[in-house]
Scaffold this motif. Structure first.
Motif, PDB file in Angstrom:
ATOM      1  N   ASP B  20       0.872  -1.172   0.000  1.00 47.18           N
ATOM      2  CA  ASP B  20       0.000   0.000   0.000  1.00 47.18           C
ATOM      3  C   ASP B  20       0.913   1.227   0.000  1.00 47.18           C
ATOM      4  O   ASP B  20       1.055   1.915   1.013  1.00 47.18           O
ATOM      5  CB  ASP B  20      -0.893  -0.043   1.252  1.00 47.18           C
ATOM      6  CG  ASP B  20      -1.842   1.139   1.301  1.00 47.18           C
ATOM      7  OD1 ASP B  20      -2.209   1.651   0.221  1.00 47.18           O
ATOM      8  OD2 ASP B  20      -2.191   1.547   2.414  1.00 47.18           O
ATOM      9  N   ALA B  21       1.579   1.446  -1.129  1.00 49.56           N
ATOM     10  CA  ALA B  21       2.633   2.466  -1.173  1.00 49.56           C
ATOM     11  C   ALA B  21       2.434   3.449  -2.319  1.00 49.56           C
ATOM     12  O   ALA B  21       3.356   4.158  -2.709  1.00 49.56           O
ATOM     13  CB  ALA B  21       4.001   1.791  -1.304  1.00 49.56           C
ATOM     14  N   GLY B  22       1.206   3.496  -2.855  1.00 45.89           N
ATOM     15  CA  GLY B  22       0.927   4.442  -3.932  1.00 45.89           C
ATOM     16  C   GLY B  22       1.301   3.884  -5.294  1.00 45.89           C
ATOM     17  O   GLY B  22       1.743   2.747  -5.425  1.00 45.89           O
ATOM     18  N   LYS B  23       1.124   4.745  -6.285  1.00 44.44           N
ATOM     19  CA  LYS B  23       1.320   4.360  -7.688  1.00 44.44           C
ATOM     20  C   LYS B  23       2.702   4.836  -8.140  1.00 44.44           C
ATOM     21  O   LYS B  23       3.141   5.928  -7.818  1.00 44.44           O
ATOM     22  CB  LYS B  23       0.229   5.091  -8.498  1.00 44.44           C
ATOM     23  CG  LYS B  23       0.010   4.600  -9.901  1.00 44.44           C
ATOM     24  CD  LYS B  23      -1.198   5.326 -10.496  1.00 44.44           C
ATOM     25  CE  LYS B  23      -0.943   5.791 -11.922  1.00 44.44           C
ATOM     26  NZ  LYS B  23      -0.245   4.852 -12.780  1.00 44.44           N
ATOM     27  N   LEU B  24       3.376   3.972  -8.889  1.00 39.46           N
ATOM     28  CA  LEU B  24       4.745   4.283  -9.318  1.00 39.46           C
ATOM     29  C   LEU B  24       4.793   5.479 -10.267  1.00 39.46           C
ATOM     30  O   LEU B  24       4.078   5.534 -11.265  1.00 39.46           O
ATOM     31  CB  LEU B  24       5.341   3.053 -10.024  1.00 39.46           C
ATOM     32  CG  LEU B  24       6.814   3.151 -10.429  1.00 39.46           C
ATOM     33  CD1 LEU B  24       7.703   3.285  -9.208  1.00 39.46           C
ATOM     34  CD2 LEU B  24       7.215   1.942 -11.262  1.00 39.46           C
ATOM     35  N   LEU B  25       5.649   6.449  -9.950  1.00 42.36           N
ATOM     36  CA  LEU B  25       5.833   7.620 -10.818  1.00 42.36           C
ATOM     37  C   LEU B  25       7.191   7.596 -11.531  1.00 42.36           C
ATOM     38  O   LEU B  25       7.295   8.030 -12.675  1.00 42.36           O
ATOM     39  CB  LEU B  25       5.717   8.914 -10.005  1.00 42.36           C
ATOM     40  CG  LEU B  25       4.364   9.190  -9.355  1.00 42.36           C
ATOM     41  CD1 LEU B  25       4.410  10.505  -8.586  1.00 42.36           C
ATOM     42  CD2 LEU B  25       3.265   9.238 -10.422  1.00 42.36           C
TER      43      LEU B  25
END
Lengths: 322, 322
Positions: B20-25
């Protein structure tokens, strides 16, 4: 793929005081870019890239490269924007190197491009060509006919070490290209190195075009030919017509190629393959094993040359499908 | 200083779905850390470090290393916090390597430490020793007496290639250390590799302690001795008493050393110098020139060994100044 020049936090903090870019929080050397040293900085303002220009970039060319990025970014191209110092300058010096602070672009370069990526790259390339119109500075292409001959003169005596017969094969190609190279096609500013690692994607869209350090004024269709070489061949050396067609269709959806440009594509693609083969060959023969620079196999581009040599019509690249 | 294992955006995006670490940018390989591959990730949530564990880290030890970081971070030590996956695990796999996602710490490591930095490191080390109390797992130090003997057996036949006479000199030292090594000093979890590049500073304060991949249970004062070796010698090999005194004072302001620990410092510092000399010597003799790993000169630590050998009282390290 390396950091060639190490910098210290004292020097970097002093450098940042010349800019209005916030307070330094961290910096990491990044293992990308084969020509320059790049650091990813976090400041209290934003992430930035600090590029230190190494041996292959002539400082005289920096106003062209950085001015072009500024020109393009102002016209909506997703490329890094050089940050101006408080005194208006864009080029600084750190650790004895010319250096520029540029904005950081999120996005990932695509290791295995699909036809859809190729379409987007074609669109982005045409967008770049149009947006570059009106840029005031000019720079000759150092890696076109004369530059090829210079590189070849240095590499030629040892070319057959890479593959027997390569010397005669390349010499014949170069002579033909010098004779037949087109000079009256539409010209403008080209990127000249738009390989997959120089295009960032995010959510299926192009989020960034980077590394303008080969940009110059030359034939626009030559840039298209380079993209065909860079994006549309498979690892086994085969040409993927679906990708080629998508790239060309993407390009033409933004800027339509003239009939003369399409007709010249096989020759331009051959010249472009020769150009990348020659720099690889030169590096292959001159860079010692184990150096920080990753050496790339010139034979990959010899095979591209052979492919383009047997093309009988531009439609074999996918131009006819549209 | 390198990225040993390349990863692709597809694999990384798939990996991030476990967290649960966000979406890869974006992600960039970073040119730091001599043992593992590290990537700096930006996600829609925060920056992270993804570490891929390379040959020198035994996957069996990962629960100790990562559990320790979690234990310390929960007790207020500024160290990276391993991010737990949705299923509770902390170790993943990518590109055939065990890998862990950890929080990113801002801060810069100090290329030219001052006495004030040494004081802060001493405080931080003692804080780490106290915070580690109660950590449930244990790990033996693989690089103490027996480990030194193993390394030395491999390097010994070629030691005189580095400097004539080195074999006899080191053998005598090792025999003496085995005979006299203290075993009844206070023990606990030690960092065991707290060199300047593993301590981040921001605004004059320690903002992060990283790289726990040599951490183990051993003598606490041995960790202090390693810091004296790592922080208090100048480039010319001289010992800076002001730095040593500041480091010891910083340490003792948080955890007071016992008289027996202070008395043992010359021996511990000698052992610690031998330990880093031996790993450097082994690498020097076995890693081919031009490999990605940066080889460090073992003689730098031979000179430290010689310095410690002529110490007649711990006060020469600066203990007496307080």
């Amino acid at each position: 793929m390396a950091v060639y020049t190490e910098i210290g936090e004292d020097d970097l903090e002093a450098l940042l005081e010349l800019y209005d870019a916030g307070k330094l929080l961290s910096f990491k050397g990044i293992a990308e870019g084969s020509e320059n040293s790049n650091y990813l900085l976090h400041t209290s303002r934003a992430p930035y890239i600090l590029t230190l220009y190494e041996r292959r970039v002539d400082p005289v060319d920096l106003p062209f490269f950085l001015g072009l990025m500024e020109h393009l970014a102002e016209r909506g191209v997703s490329c890094p924007l050089p940050v101006r110092r408080r005194d208006g300058a864009v080029v600084s010096e750190i650790a004895g190197r010319p250096a520029a602070l540029i904005t950081f672009l999120e996005g990932m370069w695509i290791r295995r491009p699909t036809p859809q990526h190729c379409r987007k790259v074609g669109e982005a390339l045409a967008g770049l060509h149009l947006a570059a119109e009106g840029f005031a500075l000019t720079r000759a292409n150092a890696l076109t006919l004369n530059g090829w001959r210079d590189l070849w003169d240095k590499a030629r005596p040892r070319a057959d070490e890479v593959e027997p017969g390569l010397e005669a094969e390349v010499e014949a190609d170069l002579e033909m290209l010098v004779r037949q190279w087109p000079h009256d096609l539409p010209r403008g500013v080209i990127h000249a190195d738009l390989f997959p690692d120089n295009v960032f994607f995010l959510g299926g869209k192009v989020s960034g075009i980077i590394d303008f350090y080969f940009a110059c004024n030359d034939l626009l269709a030559y840039d298209v030919a380079t993209c065909l070489n860079a994006w549309c061949f498979e690892k086994d050396g085969s040409y993927n017509l679906t990708k080629g067609s998508a790239l060309l269709e993407g390009y033409q959806s933004v800027r339509r190629l003239q009939a003369e440009e399409i007709a010249a594509l096989p020759l331009l693609a051959r010249g472009s393959a020769l150009r990348f083969m020659l720099t690889r060959l030169y590096d292959w023969l001159t860079i010692p094993d184990g150096a920080l620079v990753t050496k790339r196999d010139p034979m990959e581009y010899v095979r591209r040359l052979r492919f383009h040599r047997q093309i009988s019509s531009p439609s074999e690249y996918g131009t006819g499908i549209q």
